[in-house]
Scaffold this motif. Structure first.
Motif, PDB file in Angstrom:
ATOM      1  N   ARG A 145      16.091  15.367   3.893  1.00  0.00           N
ATOM      2  CA  ARG A 145      15.424  15.781   5.128  1.00  0.00           C
ATOM      3  C   ARG A 145      16.084  15.114   6.327  1.00  0.00           C
ATOM      4  NH1 ARG A 145       9.228  14.358   7.149  1.00  0.00           N
ATOM      5  NH2 ARG A 145       9.483  15.284   9.235  1.00  0.00           N
ATOM      6  N   ALA A 161       9.621  18.983   1.586  1.00  0.00           N
ATOM      7  CA  ALA A 161      10.033  18.805   2.978  1.00  0.00           C
ATOM      8  C   ALA A 161      11.545  18.935   3.122  1.00  0.00           C
ATOM      9  CB  ALA A 161       9.572  17.439   3.492  1.00  0.00           C
ATOM     10  N   LEU A 164      12.553  22.626   2.838  1.00  0.00           N
ATOM     11  CA  LEU A 164      12.157  23.386   4.023  1.00  0.00           C
ATOM     12  C   LEU A 164      12.920  22.964   5.274  1.00  0.00           C
ATOM     13  CD1 LEU A 164       8.312  23.531   3.347  1.00  0.00           C
ATOM     14  CD2 LEU A 164       9.893  25.471   3.340  1.00  0.00           C
ATOM     15  N   SER A 165      13.632  21.838   5.178  1.00  0.00           N
ATOM     16  CA  SER A 165      14.440  21.393   6.322  1.00  0.00           C
ATOM     17  C   SER A 165      15.731  22.193   6.448  1.00  0.00           C
ATOM     18  CB  SER A 165      14.771  19.900   6.185  1.00  0.00           C
ATOM     19  OG  SER A 165      13.598  19.118   6.233  1.00  0.00           O
ATOM     20  N   GLU A 216       0.304  15.509   5.694  1.00  0.00           N
ATOM     21  CA  GLU A 216       1.717  15.807   5.464  1.00  0.00           C
ATOM     22  C   GLU A 216       1.867  16.934   4.457  1.00  0.00           C
ATOM     23  OE1 GLU A 216       6.013  13.686   4.505  1.00  0.00           O
ATOM     24  OE2 GLU A 216       4.201  12.764   3.675  1.00  0.00           O
ATOM     25  N   TYR A 274       0.995  20.215   6.116  1.00  0.00           N
ATOM     26  CA  TYR A 274       2.008  20.544   7.125  1.00  0.00           C
ATOM     27  C   TYR A 274       3.172  21.295   6.486  1.00  0.00           C
ATOM     28  CZ  TYR A 274       5.688  19.683  10.630  1.00  0.00           C
ATOM     29  OH  TYR A 274       6.709  19.816  11.532  1.00  0.00           O
ATOM     30  N   TRP A 275       3.600  20.845   5.296  1.00  0.00           N
ATOM     31  CA  TRP A 275       4.729  21.515   4.638  1.00  0.00           C
ATOM     32  C   TRP A 275       4.287  22.750   3.874  1.00  0.00           C
ATOM     33  CZ3 TRP A 275       9.092  20.478   6.697  1.00  0.00           C
ATOM     34  CH2 TRP A 275       9.345  19.223   7.235  1.00  0.00           C
ATOM     35  N   GLN A 290       4.205  25.950   5.764  1.00  0.00           N
ATOM     36  CA  GLN A 290       5.481  26.593   6.039  1.00  0.00           C
ATOM     37  C   GLN A 290       5.977  27.416   4.851  1.00  0.00           C
ATOM     38  OE1 GLN A 290       8.272  23.875   8.109  1.00  0.00           O
ATOM     39  NE2 GLN A 290       6.526  22.499   8.395  1.00  0.00           N
ATOM     40  N   THR A 292       0.165  23.075  11.812  1.00  0.00           N
ATOM     41  CA  THR A 292      -0.317  23.568  10.523  1.00  0.00           C
ATOM     42  C   THR A 292      -1.334  24.676  10.720  1.00  0.00           C
ATOM     43  OG1 THR A 292       0.058  21.430   9.436  1.00  0.00           O
ATOM     44  CG2 THR A 292      -1.550  22.911   8.409  1.00  0.00           C
TER      45      THR A 292
END
Length: 315
Positions: free
Chosen positions: A134, A183, A186-187, A237, A240-241, A244, A298
């Protein structure tokens, strides 16, 4: 549906306060949708922010933020931990960070391409690899051949060797490691993802959704969010991911989100419940602009209604 229906008060104007230039820049980038070129001034403000400027000053050519031969030395305050923290803050690439990323790529990877501390009987790797990748994507090293070999190692573990996702320190599946790995995946810019990346994202999201959580008992600390984080995680956290991914449409995810909504205060802000890796920047037991940004983004991804997109902030 509109995300504003789920907050007690719109906190976005509060997020734009230059008192926290990092949270402001993240808000402009992800909520207002400003392109990177448009937030260069905002990112420079992060570098000049005393909380970050002091960290960058502590980097030395001979030792970086710890030991030149071991980026993991010093834990969250060492070279690896500092690079990860600065990536979370949205700090732009600087000469100090370039040296640290080169050090991490040269000294932080094992022969299999995984990032993990050496010299431990039981060596965890999933969380560290997720955190490293990430960070490397954020600082422009995602296409580096060394980072790509680590990327392939992560994909191999997720797609074909699930036994490698078990962490001896966690006594089985490491949910924190799963979050950090998600994460990392998804980065990668959406345009660069291929079928294996998308399959791995779905696999990790599905794994997280099907874990057993006890937020009233064993996992109570998941309801105590903090920022910046190290290898630990929390409910905010994870949501949040997950927001996505396509899994934001699932009923199980909406159950997590209800627990998340219950953490907001009367002003629609989220409280920092644990000490983070930059304690001087935001006080514990007080509203956090970083955490509130994550929660708002989110909710916007989940429920829509982002009227701020491509807009001009008032401050």
């Amino acid at each position: 549906m509109n995300w504003l229906r789920y907050v007690k008060r719109d906190p976005v104007p509060w997020l734009l306060d230059p008192a926290n230039p990092s949270a402001r820049a993240l808000t402009l980038k992800y909520i207002f949708g400003w392109p990177t070129a448009r937030i260069e001034k905002e990112q420079q403000s992060i570098v000049e922010w005393p909380a970050v400027h002091q960290v960058l000053k502590q980097c030395t050519p001979n030792h970086l933020w710890g030991r030149i031969d071991n980026p993991y030395y010093g834990g969250a305050a060492g070279t690896f931990g500092t690079v990860y923290m600065l990536a979370q803050l949205g700090v732009p690439r600087t000469p100090e960070i370039e040296s640290a990323c080169e050090n991490l790529l040269g000294q932080g990877r094992n022969l299999e391409g995984r990032f993990s501390p050496e010299g431990e009987t039981f060596t965890p790797w999933l969380c560290y690899t997720g955190m490293a990748l990430r960070s490397l994507w954020h600082f422009g090293y995602g296409d580096d051949l060394r980072a790509q070999s680590s990327w392939r190692a992560l994909l191999e573990a997720v797609l074909t060797r699930p036994e490698l996702l078990q962490c001896p320190l966690a006594g089985g599946a490491c949910r924190s490691g799963l979050v950090k790995a998600l994460a990392a995946l998804l980065s990668m810019p959406v345009a660069q993802r291929t079928a294996p990346e998308n399959k791995a994202i779905d696999s990790l999201a599905d794994n997280l959704m099907n874990q057993l959580y006890d937020f009233k008992g064993r996992d109570a600390a998941w309801l105590w969010p903090t920022f910046p984080r190290y290898y630990d995680t929390d409910l905010l956290e994870m949501c949040y991911w997950l927001a996505q991914t396509s899994y934001r449409k699932f009923a199980r995810y909406r159950e997590f989100l209800q627990d998340l909504l219950n953490l907001q205060n009367a002003e629609g802000r989220w409280i920092k419940r644990q000490m983070g890796t930059m304690p001087a920047a935001e006080r514990i037991h007080h509203p956090s602009r970083w955490l509130t940004f994550e929660a708002v983004y989110t909710l916007m991804l989940t429920y829509g209604g982002n009227t701020y997109a491509a807009g001009r902030p008032e401050s």
